[in-house]
Design an enzyme around this catalytic site. Structure first.
Site, short mmCIF file in Angstrom:
data_model
loop_
_atom_site.label_atom_id
_atom_site.label_comp_id
_atom_site.label_asym_id
_atom_site.label_seq_id
_atom_site.Cartn_x
_atom_site.Cartn_y
_atom_site.Cartn_z
N ARG A 94 0.96 -1.26 0.02
CA ARG A 94 0.05 -0.04 0.05
C ARG A 94 0.92 1.39 0.02
O ARG A 94 1.92 1.19 0.85
CB ARG A 94 -0.68 0.01 1.36
CG ARG A 94 -1.76 1.39 1.33
CD ARG A 94 -2.62 1.27 2.65
NE ARG A 94 -3.46 2.48 2.50
CZ ARG A 94 -3.49 3.12 3.71
NH1 ARG A 94 -3.14 2.83 4.95
NH2 ARG A 94 -4.26 4.31 3.56
N ARG A 244 -7.86 13.56 13.18
CA ARG A 244 -7.79 14.86 12.26
C ARG A 244 -9.05 15.45 12.18
O ARG A 244 -10.20 14.70 12.21
CB ARG A 244 -7.44 14.11 10.87
CG ARG A 244 -6.08 13.62 10.83
CD ARG A 244 -5.69 13.00 9.67
NE ARG A 244 -5.19 11.65 9.51
CZ ARG A 244 -5.36 11.01 8.69
NH1 ARG A 244 -6.23 10.84 7.51
NH2 ARG A 244 -5.36 9.55 8.82
#
Ligand code: ADP
Length: 416
Positions: A94, A244
């Protein structure tokens, strides 16, 4: 053994201090082994390796990613599976940011690796770790092809109006500033699974997908092609996440820079690690948040309300962007396991053909499923994501097409 006889793909997901891995058979999805290397570079690291129903654990210092992967490989050997002998067809990595350069799974060469490294400017928290993971795997399995699968790839073709930030155009071009979008492997996989569940072709339907994990993003997909997504140049934009905050007025940053005596690194930490649910409530894990809410904790309640409010804002935006929607789907840790988030995100929208069936929504299951009442106009779905399987399949495809025709490797090289 030639590449075509090899059945298994090793999927590696390297974070800044961790490596998740899975050895699986891409066609069936059968997982042979999986594990997690944690706390790389800290005083005491840990590896947890699962295979054949057994879990083996190791604790001790793990100085770097290569040492971590080597430990994982040792555990494969301990559990009777020598990776060098196991017939690994490919290693699928990934990679978070493919920039403008990579928009399909790409066979790793020295040049490709150097380009991924150069993209670290755009993803300083992610790409360096991905590069280290690829380097380590290449050294440990030098005869096995390595394939990079990019989190941004699915969103490469976003329409210009959706991907363009309204800032100085020359500056944006010079610094590669555009909406890239992330979690693309998951959004693409889930869109395919949702279409399967509906018995439709993904190219025939319009969908909204909410990937709600630690990181969270939504996408609007028209006839198989994404037309919008919430994450942007970086994974900071959009929905409220574990650590976040998603969308913020950029003026907040200017205000902090001018008034709070914070430097760039402080702001980086504030935005990436100390915002979102954590910033509002002190916890980033959704189960912890639920527990606090049940205890009557007000900041946790507010964090939840802000989270849901943001989901509804994007739901509204994407309903209008698409005009017609054939499915709304929830996936990833929170999306798959939190009936209250799904119910609250979609509450009171009957007049838009959107409704959640309480019993279906509350039922626990690991299977792709409907949670809307049978008569509802828009199917609401829960689809477990499986990024490892999607990466394994993509890596398998690249290696197969390269084996059939070595010149195909060229088509997986970057176009600039
Ligand atoms: P990532 O892959 O982004 O690290 P995941 O998709 O595993 O994240 O999602 C992690 C989030 O899912 C965490 O906030 C966790 O609390 C939440 N989660 C996992 N299981 C449950 C559950 N049973 N109920 C509610 N939330 C859950």
């Amino acid at each position: 053994m030639n590449a075509a006889d090899r059945a298994l793909v090793l999927v590696v997901n390297s974070g800044s201090s961790s490596i998740k891995y899975q050895l699986l058979e891409p066609e069936s999805g059968a997982v042979t082994a999986s594990g997690l290397v944690e706390r790389i570079g800290e005083d005491t690291g840990a590896v947890e390796h699962r295979s054949g129903g057994k879990t083996v654990e190791h604790e001790g210092p793990i100085p770097d990613h290569k040492a971590g992967l080597r430990l994982a490989f040792d555990m494969f050997a301990e559990s009777g599976q020598d990776l060098a002998e196991a017939g690994v067809r490919a290693v699928g990595h990934r990679v978070v940011h493919g920039g403008e350069v990579f928009y399909e799974p790409t066979l790793v060469t020295d040049e490709v690796l150097a380009t991924i490294e150069a993209l670290s400017d755009l993803a300083p928290l992610h790409n360096p770790a991905n590069v280290t993971g690829i380097r380590s795997a290449r050294e440990l399995l030098p005869d096995v092809p390595q394939v990079a699968v990019f989190d941004t790839a699915f969103f490469h073709g976003l329409p210009a109006a959706a991907r363009t930030y309204a800032i100085d155009a020359d500056l944006a071009a010079r610094y590669g500033i555009r909406k890239y979008g992330f979690h693309g492997t998951s959004h693409e996989y889930v869109a395919g699974q949702a279409a399967d569940l509906l018995g439709r072709d993904p190219g025939d339907i319009d969908q909204i997908i909410f990937h709600l994990g630690n990181g969270a993003s939504a996408s609007a997909i028209r006839r198989g092609k994404p037309v919008d997504t919430t994450m942007g140049l970086t994974p900071l934009e959009g929905l409220v996440m574990g650590t976040r905050g998603g969308d913020l007025d950029p003026g907040i940053l200017l205000h902090l820079l001018r008034s709070a005596d914070l430097g760039v690194d402080d702001i980086d930490r504030l935005l990436n690690r100390d915002a979102g649910l954590k910033g509002l409530s002190g916890v980033n894990d959704f189960r912890e948040l639920r527990r606090l809410i049940e205890e009557g904790d007000e900041p946790a309640r507010l964090a939840y309300d802000v989270y849901v409010h943001r989901l509804r804002r994007y739901l509204g935006a994407y309903l209008v962007e698409l005009g017609e929607v054939d499915a709304i789907t929830f996936t990833a840790g929170v999306g798959e396991n939190s009936p209250d988030v799904r119910a609250d995100a979609l509450a009171g929208l009957d007049k838009f053909g959107i409704a959640v069936d309480p019993a279906r929504n509350a039922a626990k299951s690991r299977a792709p499923r409907h949670i809307s009442p049978p008569e509802a106009r828009i199917p609401i779905l829960v689809i477990p994501t499986n990024e490892e399987l999607a990466i394994a399949r993509a890596a398998g495809r690249v290696v197969e097409s390269t084996a059939r025709n070595p010149h195909n490797a060229l088509t997986h090289r970057p176009t600039r």
